[in-house]
Design a protein around this motif. Structure first.
Motif, PDB file in Angstrom:
ATOM      1  N   ILE A 182       0.853  -1.194   0.000  1.00 47.27           N
ATOM      2  CA  ILE A 182       0.000   0.000   0.000  1.00 47.27           C
ATOM      3  C   ILE A 182       0.887   1.242   0.000  1.00 47.27           C
ATOM      4  O   ILE A 182       1.776   1.370   0.841  1.00 47.27           O
ATOM      5  CB  ILE A 182      -0.929  -0.011   1.236  1.00 47.27           C
ATOM      6  N   PRO A 183       0.663   2.169  -0.937  1.00 52.75           N
ATOM      7  CA  PRO A 183       1.520   3.348  -1.018  1.00 52.75           C
ATOM      8  C   PRO A 183       1.154   4.400   0.034  1.00 52.75           C
ATOM      9  O   PRO A 183       0.154   4.246   0.733  1.00 52.75           O
ATOM     10  CB  PRO A 183       1.224   3.882  -2.426  1.00 52.75           C
ATOM     11  N   GLY A 184       1.956   5.436   0.095  1.00 54.83           N
ATOM     12  CA  GLY A 184       1.659   6.543   1.020  1.00 54.83           C
ATOM     13  C   GLY A 184       2.293   6.297   2.370  1.00 54.83           C
ATOM     14  O   GLY A 184       2.726   5.190   2.675  1.00 54.83           O
ATOM     15  N   PRO A 185       2.342   7.329   3.193  1.00 53.86           N
ATOM     16  CA  PRO A 185       2.937   7.160   4.517  1.00 53.86           C
ATOM     17  C   PRO A 185       2.123   6.186   5.373  1.00 53.86           C
ATOM     18  O   PRO A 185       0.901   6.124   5.259  1.00 53.86           O
ATOM     19  CB  PRO A 185       2.893   8.574   5.114  1.00 53.86           C
ATOM     20  N   VAL A 186       2.815   5.398   6.198  1.00 53.10           N
ATOM     21  CA  VAL A 186       2.150   4.513   7.165  1.00 53.10           C
ATOM     22  C   VAL A 186       2.515   5.028   8.549  1.00 53.10           C
ATOM     23  O   VAL A 186       3.691   5.029   8.928  1.00 53.10           O
ATOM     24  CB  VAL A 186       2.611   3.050   7.009  1.00 53.10           C
ATOM     25  N   LEU A 187       1.522   5.530   9.293  1.00 53.55           N
ATOM     26  CA  LEU A 187       1.768   6.098  10.612  1.00 53.55           C
ATOM     27  C   LEU A 187       1.226   5.160  11.676  1.00 53.55           C
ATOM     28  O   LEU A 187       0.084   4.701  11.580  1.00 53.55           O
ATOM     29  CB  LEU A 187       1.099   7.470  10.732  1.00 53.55           C
ATOM     30  N   VAL A 188       2.057   4.873  12.674  1.00 55.13           N
ATOM     31  CA  VAL A 188       1.683   3.899  13.699  1.00 55.13           C
ATOM     32  C   VAL A 188       1.655   4.584  15.055  1.00 55.13           C
ATOM     33  O   VAL A 188       2.511   5.411  15.354  1.00 55.13           O
ATOM     34  CB  VAL A 188       2.681   2.721  13.739  1.00 55.13           C
ATOM     35  N   ASP A 189       0.656   4.247  15.861  1.00 54.25           N
ATOM     36  CA  ASP A 189       0.600   4.811  17.208  1.00 54.25           C
ATOM     37  C   ASP A 189      -0.064   3.804  18.139  1.00 54.25           C
ATOM     38  O   ASP A 189      -0.662   2.820  17.702  1.00 54.25           O
ATOM     39  CB  ASP A 189      -0.169   6.138  17.205  1.00 54.25           C
ATOM     40  N   ASN A 190       0.047   4.093  19.410  1.00 55.54           N
ATOM     41  CA  ASN A 190      -0.615   3.319  20.437  1.00 55.54           C
ATOM     42  C   ASN A 190      -2.134   3.479  20.308  1.00 55.54           C
ATOM     43  O   ASN A 190      -2.618   4.571  19.998  1.00 55.54           O
ATOM     44  CB  ASN A 190      -0.097   3.867  21.777  1.00 55.54           C
ATOM     45  N   ASP A 191      -2.892   2.406  20.537  1.00 59.45           N
ATOM     46  CA  ASP A 191      -4.347   2.459  20.329  1.00 59.45           C
ATOM     47  C   ASP A 191      -5.040   3.504  21.220  1.00 59.45           C
ATOM     48  O   ASP A 191      -5.994   4.148  20.787  1.00 59.45           O
ATOM     49  CB  ASP A 191      -4.984   1.069  20.505  1.00 59.45           C
ATOM     50  N   VAL A 192      -4.545   3.695  22.428  1.00 57.14           N
ATOM     51  CA  VAL A 192      -5.203   4.645  23.334  1.00 57.14           C
ATOM     52  C   VAL A 192      -4.974   6.089  22.874  1.00 57.14           C
ATOM     53  O   VAL A 192      -5.865   6.930  22.961  1.00 57.14           O
ATOM     54  CB  VAL A 192      -4.737   4.452  24.797  1.00 57.14           C
ATOM     55  N   ASN A 193      -3.768   6.363  22.352  1.00 55.28           N
ATOM     56  CA  ASN A 193      -3.526   7.700  21.781  1.00 55.28           C
ATOM     57  C   ASN A 193      -4.527   7.978  20.670  1.00 55.28           C
ATOM     58  O   ASN A 193      -5.078   9.078  20.575  1.00 55.28           O
ATOM     59  CB  ASN A 193      -2.109   7.782  21.190  1.00 55.28           C
ATOM     60  N   LEU A 194      -4.770   6.982  19.823  1.00 52.38           N
ATOM     61  CA  LEU A 194      -5.668   7.202  18.685  1.00 52.38           C
ATOM     62  C   LEU A 194      -7.121   7.317  19.145  1.00 52.38           C
ATOM     63  O   LEU A 194      -7.901   8.079  18.573  1.00 52.38           O
ATOM     64  CB  LEU A 194      -5.491   6.094  17.642  1.00 52.38           C
ATOM     65  N   MET A 195      -7.484   6.585  20.214  1.00 48.47           N
ATOM     66  CA  MET A 195      -8.832   6.759  20.778  1.00 48.47           C
ATOM     67  C   MET A 195      -9.006   8.206  21.252  1.00 48.47           C
ATOM     68  O   MET A 195     -10.067   8.815  21.068  1.00 48.47           O
ATOM     69  CB  MET A 195      -9.047   5.821  21.974  1.00 48.47           C
ATOM     70  N   ALA A 196      -7.959   8.743  21.879  1.00 50.42           N
ATOM     71  CA  ALA A 196      -8.026  10.130  22.373  1.00 50.42           C
ATOM     72  C   ALA A 196      -8.186  11.102  21.208  1.00 50.42           C
ATOM     73  O   ALA A 196      -9.027  12.008  21.240  1.00 50.42           O
ATOM     74  CB  ALA A 196      -6.765  10.463  23.176  1.00 50.42           C
ATOM     75  N   LEU A 197      -7.418  10.890  20.157  1.00 49.80           N
ATOM     76  CA  LEU A 197      -7.504  11.751  18.985  1.00 49.80           C
ATOM     77  C   LEU A 197      -8.878  11.630  18.322  1.00 49.80           C
ATOM     78  O   LEU A 197      -9.482  12.631  17.906  1.00 49.80           O
ATOM     79  CB  LEU A 197      -6.393  11.367  18.000  1.00 49.80           C
ATOM     80  N   GLY A 198      -9.393  10.389  18.241  1.00 50.13           N
ATOM     81  CA  GLY A 198     -10.707  10.148  17.641  1.00 50.13           C
ATOM     82  C   GLY A 198     -11.808  10.863  18.408  1.00 50.13           C
ATOM     83  O   GLY A 198     -12.707  11.481  17.830  1.00 50.13           O
ATOM     84  N   ILE A 219      -5.061  -0.447  31.783  1.00 46.23           N
ATOM     85  CA  ILE A 219      -5.480   0.958  31.899  1.00 46.23           C
ATOM     86  C   ILE A 219      -4.408   1.829  31.258  1.00 46.23           C
ATOM     87  O   ILE A 219      -3.214   1.663  31.527  1.00 46.23           O
ATOM     88  CB  ILE A 219      -5.674   1.359  33.382  1.00 46.23           C
ATOM     89  N   GLY A 220      -4.834   2.737  30.374  1.00 45.28           N
ATOM     90  CA  GLY A 220      -3.876   3.645  29.739  1.00 45.28           C
ATOM     91  C   GLY A 220      -4.579   4.943  29.395  1.00 45.28           C
ATOM     92  O   GLY A 220      -5.810   5.016  29.426  1.00 45.28           O
ATOM     93  N   ALA A 221      -3.814   5.967  29.058  1.00 44.14           N
ATOM     94  CA  ALA A 221      -4.422   7.253  28.740  1.00 44.14           C
ATOM     95  C   ALA A 221      -3.785   7.852  27.497  1.00 44.14           C
ATOM     96  O   ALA A 221      -2.623   7.592  27.184  1.00 44.14           O
ATOM     97  CB  ALA A 221      -4.264   8.221  29.909  1.00 44.14           C
ATOM     98  N   GLY A 222      -4.578   8.642  26.769  1.00 45.76           N
ATOM     99  CA  GLY A 222      -4.080   9.420  25.644  1.00 45.76           C
ATOM    100  C   GLY A 222      -4.326  10.883  25.965  1.00 45.76           C
ATOM    101  O   GLY A 222      -5.384  11.239  26.485  1.00 45.76           O
ATOM    102  N   ILE A 223      -3.342  11.726  25.683  1.00 42.48           N
ATOM    103  CA  ILE A 223      -3.426  13.139  26.068  1.00 42.48           C
ATOM    104  C   ILE A 223      -3.425  14.007  24.820  1.00 42.48           C
ATOM    105  O   ILE A 223      -2.501  13.936  24.011  1.00 42.48           O
ATOM    106  CB  ILE A 223      -2.206  13.529  26.942  1.00 42.48           C
ATOM    107  N   VAL A 224      -4.480  14.822  24.655  1.00 35.95           N
ATOM    108  CA  VAL A 224      -4.504  15.797  23.566  1.00 35.95           C
ATOM    109  C   VAL A 224      -4.347  17.167  24.200  1.00 35.95           C
ATOM    110  O   VAL A 224      -5.093  17.524  25.117  1.00 35.95           O
ATOM    111  CB  VAL A 224      -5.828  15.743  22.773  1.00 35.95           C
ATOM    112  N   THR A 225      -3.333  17.905  23.763  1.00 39.33           N
ATOM    113  CA  THR A 225      -3.121  19.219  24.328  1.00 39.33           C
ATOM    114  C   THR A 225      -2.902  20.214  23.189  1.00 39.33           C
ATOM    115  O   THR A 225      -2.164  19.945  22.253  1.00 39.33           O
ATOM    116  CB  THR A 225      -1.972  19.192  25.371  1.00 39.33           C
ATOM    117  N   GLU A 226      -3.640  21.322  23.222  1.00 35.54           N
ATOM    118  CA  GLU A 226      -3.679  22.284  22.125  1.00 35.54           C
ATOM    119  C   GLU A 226      -3.946  21.573  20.798  1.00 35.54           C
ATOM    120  O   GLU A 226      -3.340  21.883  19.773  1.00 35.54           O
ATOM    121  CB  GLU A 226      -2.410  23.120  22.096  1.00 35.54           C
TER     122      GLU A 226
END
Ligand SMILES: [Zn+2]
Length: 398
Positions: A182-198, A219-226
Motif C-alpha cells: 500500500i503506497p503513502g505514509p504509514v503512521l503507527v501509534d498506540n491504540d489509546v492515543n488514537l482513541m483520544a484523537l478520535g 489501563i492507559g491514557a491518551g493526552i490531547v493538548t492544544e
C-alpha cells in the motif's frame, strides 16, 4: 521548509492557503484574499493550482453583488482516501475514510495480535484491498495508512517498543511491511492515543485539552493538548496503568512486578477477581459490565470503588495537565455512571479548584470506533499539512 523545484515561485505557499479550506466551508476568492491579505492574483494562481490537483472543487456560487456571481470552493474530500486500522488483542478493524474522516466502509474480524506482525499485517492488507475494491477505489487513491496497536510504539519510526501483549512485534518495521502493498505514509501509534484523537476530532473539536482513559484489561491514557497528541520523548506518555495507588494494600502485586499499581486494583481482571471472591461468576470485563447492568450490588460497589482508585490517579493528572475534559473509554466504561461517579467523587475532592472549575468527566461518545477515527485523523493531519500539499500539487501539475 523545502518545496520541490517544480512548483513555480508564485505557487509557494499553496499548502498554507489550503489550510483555510480544510474545514470544508466553501469560500470565494475574495473571501480568501480578505482572510490572508494576499493579492487577488496570488490567490487566483493558488486556487487554480489546487483545482488542477483535484484537492479543491467548485461548489456553487455566492450571492452576487452585481455582475457575475463569484464561485465558491471547498475541499474535495473524495479526491483521496485514507486507510484506518485498529488492532486489539483479539480483533482487527479496517476502515476506508475520505479526507474529512468520514467512514466510507469498514470491517472488523477476529484476529489474534499474538499471531505476529507478518500474519496480522498481511491480514490487514487483504482487508484493506477488499474494502477499496468494494467502494470502487484502488491503492493509487490511498493518501496514507494510520494504524493503532495495543502497546507502546516509537511513533517516529512506527516500530512497537517492548509491547507486553504483542509477542514478535518488538522493533518490527510496520511501515516498511505494509508499504510493500500500500503506497503513502504509514503512521503507527498506540491504540489509546488514537482513541483520544478520535474522541477529540469527533466530539470535542473545540476543546483543546482532552484526556482519554481506557479502562479494560489494562489501563492507559491518551493526552490531547492544544489539539495535538502529547506523546512524550519516546511515545510512552499516558501510561497510567502502573502508577501506584496510595490506598492500595501492600499485598497487591502487579504483573509488572511492582506493588499497588492502578491496573492491579482497578482494571477488569482485578475487579473480576474481587467479585469471584464474593461468590459471583465473573470472568472478564464484559461479565462485569453485564453484572452491573443486572444490578448486582457487589458489582456496582466494586466498579464504583475502581472508579475512586482511578480518580485518585486522575486527580494528579488534572493538577498536572489541567484538561477541560476527561473521557472514559474501553470496555469497563460501559458500566456507565458507576465508574464515572467514583472517578468524579475523588477528582473533584482531590484536584485544585481552578483545575476542576470547567472540567467535564464523561463517558466515550466514539466508543469502539474511536481508534479508527483517530487513525484516520492522524493521517489526514499529516497528508494535508502545508508541505505535503505543496508536494502533492507540484506532482499533479508537473
Ligand atoms: Zn504494574
Amino acid at each position: 521548509m523545502t518545496v520541490p523545484s517544480v512548483l513555480p515561485p508564485t505557487l509557494v505557499g499553496t499548502g498554507d492557503l489550503f489550510q483555510i479550506l480544510r474545514d470544508g466551508r466553501p469560500k470565494t476568492r475574495s473571501e480568501l484574499a480578505q482572510l490572508t491579505s494576499l493579492a487577488r492574483s496570488t490567490i487566483a494562481a493558488r486556487v487554480d493550482a489546487l483545482l488542477s490537483s483535484g484537492l479543491l472543487e467548485p461548489v456553487g456560487e455566492a450571492a452576487s453583488t452585481g455582475g457575475r456571481p463569484p464561485t465558491r470552493f471547498a475541499l474535495n474530500r473524495q479526491e483521496r482516501v485514507v486507510l484506518a486500522v485498529d488492532l486489539g488483542a483479539s480483533h482487527a478493524s479496517v476502515a476506508v475514510t475520505d479526507l474529512s474522516g468520514r467512514v466510507l466502509d469498514e470491517r472488523t474480524i477476529e484476529s489474534d495480535i499474538a499471531d505476529g506482525p507478518i500474519v496480522v499485517l498481511d491480514r490487514v492488507s487483504e482487508m484493506a484491498l477488499g474494502l477499496l475494491d468494494a467502494i470502487d477505489r484502488t491503492v493509487a487513491d490511498v493518501a496514507g495508512v494510520g494504524i493503532g496497536v495495543p502497546g507502546p510504539v516509537e511513533h517516529a519510526t512506527g516500530r512497537p517498543a517492548n509491547p507486553p501483549i504483542m509477542p514478535g512485534w518488538h522493533d518490527f518495521d510496520v511501515p516498511a511491511h505494509l508499504g510493500r502493498r500500500i503506497p503513502g505514509p504509514v503512521l503507527v501509534d498506540n491504540d489509546v492515543n488514537l482513541m483520544a484523537l478520535g474522541e477529540y476530532v469527533t466530539t470535542f473539536p473545540s476543546t483543546g485539552h482532552l484526556l482519554l482513559v481506557k479502562v479494560a484489561t489494562g489501563i492507559g491514557a491518551g493526552i490531547v493538548t492544544e489539539g495535538r497528541l502529547l506523546r512524550g520523548a519516546l511515545g510512552s506518555a499516558g501510561d497510567l496503568g502502573h502508577v501506584q495507588v496510595a490506598s492500595a494494600s501492600p499485598d497487591v502485586v502487579c504483573r509488572c512486578g511492582n506493588i499497588g499499581c492502578l491496573e492491579a486494583v482497578a482494571a477488569g481482571p482485578a475487579i473480576a477477581a474481587r467479585l469471584r471472591a464474593s461468590g459471583l461468576d465473573v470472568d472478564g470485563s464484559q461479565d462485569i459490565v453485564d453484572a452491573v447492568a443486572a444490578g448486582e450490588i457487589a458489582a456496582l460497589q466494586a466498579v464504583r470503588e475502581a472508579g475512586r482508585d482511578l480518580g485518585s490517579v486522575l486527580a494528579t493528572c488534572v493538577n498536572l495537565l489541567n484538561p477541560s475534559v476527561i473521557v472514559l473509554g474501553g470496555k469497563l466504561s460501559e458500566a456507565g455512571e458507576y465508574l464515572l461517579a467514583g472517578v468524579r467523587e475523588v477528582v473533584y475532592q482531590r484536584s485544585l479548584p481552578l483545575a476542576t472549575h470547567d472540567l467535564q468527566i464523561v463517558g466515550t461518545a466514539a466508543g469502539s470506533r474511536g481508534g479508527i477515527l483517530g487513525a484516520s485523523a492522524m493521517v489526514i493531519d499529516a497528508v494535508l499539512a502545508p508541505r505535503a500539499i505543496d508536494e502533492y500539487v507540484a506532482r499533479r501539475i508537473a
